[in-house]
Design a protein around this motif. Structure first.
Motif, PDB file in Angstrom:
ATOM      1  N   ALA A 100     -28.635 -22.966  26.912  1.00 46.87           N
ATOM      2  CA  ALA A 100     -27.219 -23.287  26.698  1.00 46.87           C
ATOM      3  C   ALA A 100     -26.347 -22.353  27.510  1.00 46.87           C
ATOM      4  CB  ALA A 100     -26.870 -23.162  25.223  1.00 46.87           C
ATOM      5  N   ARG A 101     -25.190 -22.882  27.903  1.00 46.93           N
ATOM      6  CA  ARG A 101     -24.131 -22.061  28.476  1.00 46.93           C
ATOM      7  C   ARG A 101     -22.903 -22.216  27.602  1.00 46.93           C
ATOM      8  NH1 ARG A 101     -26.453 -24.327  33.159  1.00 46.93           N
ATOM      9  NH2 ARG A 101     -27.152 -22.808  34.719  1.00 46.93           N
ATOM     10  N   PHE A 102     -22.230 -21.135  27.310  1.00 47.25           N
ATOM     11  CA  PHE A 102     -21.003 -21.189  26.513  1.00 47.25           C
ATOM     12  C   PHE A 102     -20.205 -19.928  26.810  1.00 47.25           C
ATOM     13  CE2 PHE A 102     -24.586 -19.654  24.106  1.00 47.25           C
ATOM     14  CZ  PHE A 102     -24.146 -18.557  23.387  1.00 47.25           C
ATOM     15  N   SER A 103     -19.234 -19.587  26.005  1.00 45.60           N
ATOM     16  CA  SER A 103     -18.409 -18.412  26.264  1.00 45.60           C
ATOM     17  C   SER A 103     -18.277 -17.547  25.020  1.00 45.60           C
ATOM     18  CB  SER A 103     -17.013 -18.819  26.757  1.00 45.60           C
ATOM     19  OG  SER A 103     -17.083 -19.376  28.053  1.00 45.60           O
ATOM     20  N   SER A 143     -15.301 -31.239  12.518  1.00 46.42           N
ATOM     21  CA  SER A 143     -16.130 -30.378  13.370  1.00 46.42           C
ATOM     22  C   SER A 143     -17.553 -30.356  12.826  1.00 46.42           C
ATOM     23  CB  SER A 143     -15.550 -28.951  13.406  1.00 46.42           C
ATOM     24  OG  SER A 143     -16.299 -28.133  14.285  1.00 46.42           O
ATOM     25  N   TYR A 147     -21.197 -24.093  13.342  1.00 48.58           N
ATOM     26  CA  TYR A 147     -22.274 -23.221  12.879  1.00 48.58           C
ATOM     27  C   TYR A 147     -21.946 -22.636  11.513  1.00 48.58           C
ATOM     28  CZ  TYR A 147     -25.114 -23.076  17.152  1.00 48.58           C
ATOM     29  OH  TYR A 147     -25.948 -23.384  18.187  1.00 48.58           O
ATOM     30  N   ASP A 222     -17.784 -23.415  22.952  1.00 50.51           N
ATOM     31  CA  ASP A 222     -18.441 -24.252  23.957  1.00 50.51           C
ATOM     32  C   ASP A 222     -17.559 -24.370  25.196  1.00 50.51           C
ATOM     33  OD1 ASP A 222     -20.798 -24.946  22.493  1.00 50.51           O
ATOM     34  OD2 ASP A 222     -19.599 -26.335  21.284  1.00 50.51           O
ATOM     35  N   ASP A 223     -18.192 -24.366  26.363  1.00 52.33           N
ATOM     36  CA  ASP A 223     -17.430 -24.389  27.608  1.00 52.33           C
ATOM     37  C   ASP A 223     -16.666 -25.689  27.825  1.00 52.33           C
ATOM     38  OD1 ASP A 223     -18.084 -21.810  28.282  1.00 52.33           O
ATOM     39  OD2 ASP A 223     -19.676 -22.350  29.686  1.00 52.33           O
ATOM     40  N   TRP A 224     -17.061 -26.764  27.146  1.00 60.08           N
ATOM     41  CA  TRP A 224     -16.339 -28.021  27.324  1.00 60.08           C
ATOM     42  C   TRP A 224     -15.043 -28.069  26.508  1.00 60.08           C
ATOM     43  CZ3 TRP A 224     -15.509 -30.098  22.631  1.00 60.08           C
ATOM     44  CH2 TRP A 224     -16.444 -29.854  21.612  1.00 60.08           C
ATOM     45  N   ASN A 225     -14.860 -27.114  25.596  1.00 59.02           N
ATOM     46  CA  ASN A 225     -13.748 -27.188  24.643  1.00 59.02           C
ATOM     47  C   ASN A 225     -12.500 -26.527  25.231  1.00 59.02           C
ATOM     48  OD1 ASN A 225     -12.115 -27.400  22.417  1.00 59.02           O
ATOM     49  ND2 ASN A 225     -13.702 -26.773  20.963  1.00 59.02           N
ATOM     50  N   ARG A 241     -18.237 -15.601  30.241  1.00 64.36           N
ATOM     51  CA  ARG A 241     -19.226 -16.680  30.304  1.00 64.36           C
ATOM     52  C   ARG A 241     -20.628 -16.126  30.016  1.00 64.36           C
ATOM     53  NH1 ARG A 241     -17.074 -21.327  32.714  1.00 64.36           N
ATOM     54  NH2 ARG A 241     -15.013 -20.984  33.660  1.00 64.36           N
TER      55      ARG A 241
END
Length: 249
Positions: A100-103, A143, A147, A222-225, A241
């Motif tokens: 996964a990639r996120f921030s 949502s 988590y 999440d990076d898309w948010n 990142r």
């Protein structure tokens, strides 16, 4: 390899990196940490619902440290750190794959509220334990991938915004916080109430409490948010990142 046995040692070895200090969780039972030169790894069980192996340092040192830590802590641990570092670790360790990639975002001081947003009606407040079913219902609708949910270990407390009728419109949690880094999680706003700044208001309320108690606040997103990034950056959070890896199936 040198084992670190206190939060202070983790902070000193990592340059007080907030991600590693958060992972240390005050060195509660089950947490282990190691240093190898400038590299540091912290194995933190069930930290935000994952067995996390948080790493930093030069790749040449991090790679053998990851191998050592996984042998010591077990295969359920997922290396987590700056995205470029984790990608290099995955290239060097064939057993691993990028998961996964996120921030990660953190701050020690919130930005001032935007003009005209400080004194609105329906102020945020800490919710009673009896509000757990309402929180769960809001998360399920708004949502479902959160988590943080009511009832999980170390999901400490929830804040919310209610309207004049008492309906719960927005929530955020203090969850998996460490002594020196509070974690904001479980942020959600009811779909019909979006676009009114309620999420930003409840996040400011919780983040302010976390900073007062722990000295700094952090969160994962999440990076898309992109909408969430806009809110958190207005609040004064800085983005970092990161990526996570896991053992290949």
């Amino acid at each position: 390899m040198r084992e670190l046995v206190s939060e202070a040692e983790v902070a000193a070895a990592s340059g007080d990196d907030d991600l590693l200090v958060w992972a240390a969780q005050g060195m509660r039972p089950g947490v282990r940490a190691w240093a190898y030169g400038d590299a540091v790894a912290v194995a933190s069980p069930e930290a935000s619902r994952r067995d996390r192996l948080v790493v930093r340092g030069a790749p040449g040192r991090v790679v053998p440290l990851v191998r050592h830590a996984l042998a010591e802590a077990g295969p359920s641990y997922r290396p987590l750190g700056d995205a470029a570092l984790v990608e290099q670790v995955v290239e060097a360790v064939p057993e691993l794959e990028l998961a996964a990639r996120f921030s990660w975002m953190g701050t020690e001081k919130l930005a001032p509220p935007r003009e005209g947003t400080a004194g609105r009606e329906w102020p945020p407040e800490w919710l009673a334990d009896s509000a757990a079913p309402e929180v769960a219902a809001l998360l399920d609708a708004a949502s479902p991938g959160s988590y943080a949910v009511p009832g999980l270990p170390r999901v400490r407390r929830w804040a919310g915004v209610r309207d004049g009728s008492g309906a719960l419109l927005a929530v955020a949690a203090d969850a998996w916080s460490a002594p020196a880094v509070g974690l904001l999680a479980g942020v959600a706003t009811a779909v019909p109430a979006r676009g009114r700044g309620l999420g930003e208001r409840v996040c400011r309320f919780v983040a302010s409490a976390l900073i007062a108690e722990h000295g700094r606040a952090a969160l994962m997103v999440d990076d898309w948010n992109h909408a969430a990034f806009a809110v958190y950056e207005r609040l004064g959070f800085a983005r970092r990142r990161v990526a996570a890896a896991g053992l290949r199936a």
